[in-house]
Design an enzyme around this catalytic site. Structure first.
Site, short mmCIF file in Angstrom:
data_model
loop_
_atom_site.label_atom_id
_atom_site.label_comp_id
_atom_site.label_asym_id
_atom_site.label_seq_id
_atom_site.Cartn_x
_atom_site.Cartn_y
_atom_site.Cartn_z
N CYS A 142 45.92 -72.36 82.19
CA CYS A 142 45.91 -73.83 82.23
C CYS A 142 45.16 -74.46 81.07
CB CYS A 142 45.34 -74.31 83.57
SG CYS A 142 43.79 -73.52 84.05
N HIS A 174 42.19 -80.68 82.01
CA HIS A 174 41.44 -79.80 81.12
C HIS A 174 41.42 -80.40 79.72
CE1 HIS A 174 41.05 -77.00 84.24
NE2 HIS A 174 41.76 -75.99 83.80
#
Length: 345
Positions: A149, A242
């Site tokens: 991710c 993120h």
């Protein structure tokens, strides 16, 4: 448009729930099977799942009875969000039973015969499927993966630069949301008012996956891109999104305007889950920010900002992605759409 029946492995977990949410109303994929651990098997999805996303459990899956995580399943393709400890054996069992397995799990990503896909970047790596089937004796089944991710946030702008100017080396610092740890994830006593400077097993993934994604499919294998990545990964008090702070050296000279143009002009795809713009570059000095930008393009756009010349490297920038959408379930679904468009499922 052909409809495919979808089974989800790890359906009650954080990413499994995101699969269920994103597949609502999808024109190609219909959920017909949900599989989870023994403690959930035999219950309806509504009974087994502690739903943690916005809204309620979709009506069309509430009464589906959760099955054990083993073949066969009543489906045409399998989406996997299994934890690493069980994913290798289980995903292989489904592939060997003839199922296309499109996986968000990490265990097969760096296997030489398994595609590690970001469809906008390396769709040609699907050429590994036939090699994988022959090598492993899978018949009609196979395994395709999507990246870590955090890698999903910075690999796209690196790909834009690598195609035009070549990447020499990269230093990346990731600031990763707590949803990336699953549920219940990180204790509030650890993460509130704090930054955690260690995520188990994360830095090796961040340092190796981008080279495979940006590599060249040649002579039935992937020649990995020849740049190096040095990574530090932090867990921060953000729910979703993120962020990656990136410094990059290039092999060829490029102006700041060249760098920005390379990112802005990187093509998107014409698939159902594709965003209108794959990479969006913002000029505001305070962006990107997770709360403001993670949902751009329904969570599938990579948002870049703070693009400047660097005092040590050539350039620096900040990249952001939604970690459970573009970085997980949404990426897996996009991979499946690519496979369908090429008649590989």
């Amino acid at each position: 448009m052909k409809k495919y029946r979808v089974g989800i492995l790890g359906a009650t977990g954080t990413v499994g729930q995101r699969f269920v949410q994103l597949l609502q109303g999808h024109p190609q994929f219909e959920i017909t099977a949900l599989a989870a651990s023994d403690r959930s098997a035999g219950k309806t999805y509504a009974e087994a799942c502690a739903w943690k996303l916005n809204g309620s459990i979709p009506e069309n899956v509430r009464e589906i009875v959760v099955t054990p995580i083993e073949p066969p399943l009543d489906c045409d393709i399998v989406f996997s969000s299994l934890p690493s400890g069980v994913a290798r054996e289980t995903e292989e069992a489904f592939a060997r039973a003839g199922f296309p397995v499109i996986s968000n799990s990490s265990v097969y990503r760096m296997d030489e015969d398994v595609p590690l896909l970001i469809p906008e970047i390396n769709a040609d790596h699907l050429g590994l499927i036939e090699i994988q089937q022959q090598k492993r004796g899978f018949g009609t089944g196979f395994i395709v993966t999507n990246p870590n991710c955090a890698v999903a946030s910075f690999a796209p702008p690196l790909a834009a630069l690598h195609r035009r100017y070549g990447v020499e080396s990269v230093v990346v610092t990731t600031l990763q949301a707590i949803s990336g740890a699953g549920y219940p994830g990180v204790s509030s006593m650890d993460i509130v008012d704090n930054v955690l400077p260690y995520i188990a097993g994360e830095e090796p993934k961040v340092e190796t996956e981008a080279q495979k994604i940006l590599g060249t499919f040649r002579d039935n294998s992937i020649d990995k891109a020849d740049f190096t990545v040095s990574a530090q990964c932090f867990r921060v008090d953000v729910i979703d999104g993120h962020t990656a702070s990136v410094r990059v050296d290039l092999k060829e000279k490029a102006t700041l305007e060249d760098i920005v143009a390379a990112m802005k002009e990187f093509p998107t795809l014409d698939l159902y889950s594709s965003p209108a713009r794959f990479i969006e570059v913002l000029e505001e000095p305070t962006r990107p920010q997770p709360r403001l930008d993670r949902d751009s393009g329904n969570g599938m756009t990579i948002t870049v900002g703070r693009v400047f010349p660097d005092n040590v490297f050539d350039y620096r920038f900040v990249a952001l992605s939604h970690n459970t959408v573009r970085g997980a379930a949404g990426s897996t679904i996009l991979n499946a759409e690519l496979l369908a468009s090429k008649n590989l499922i």
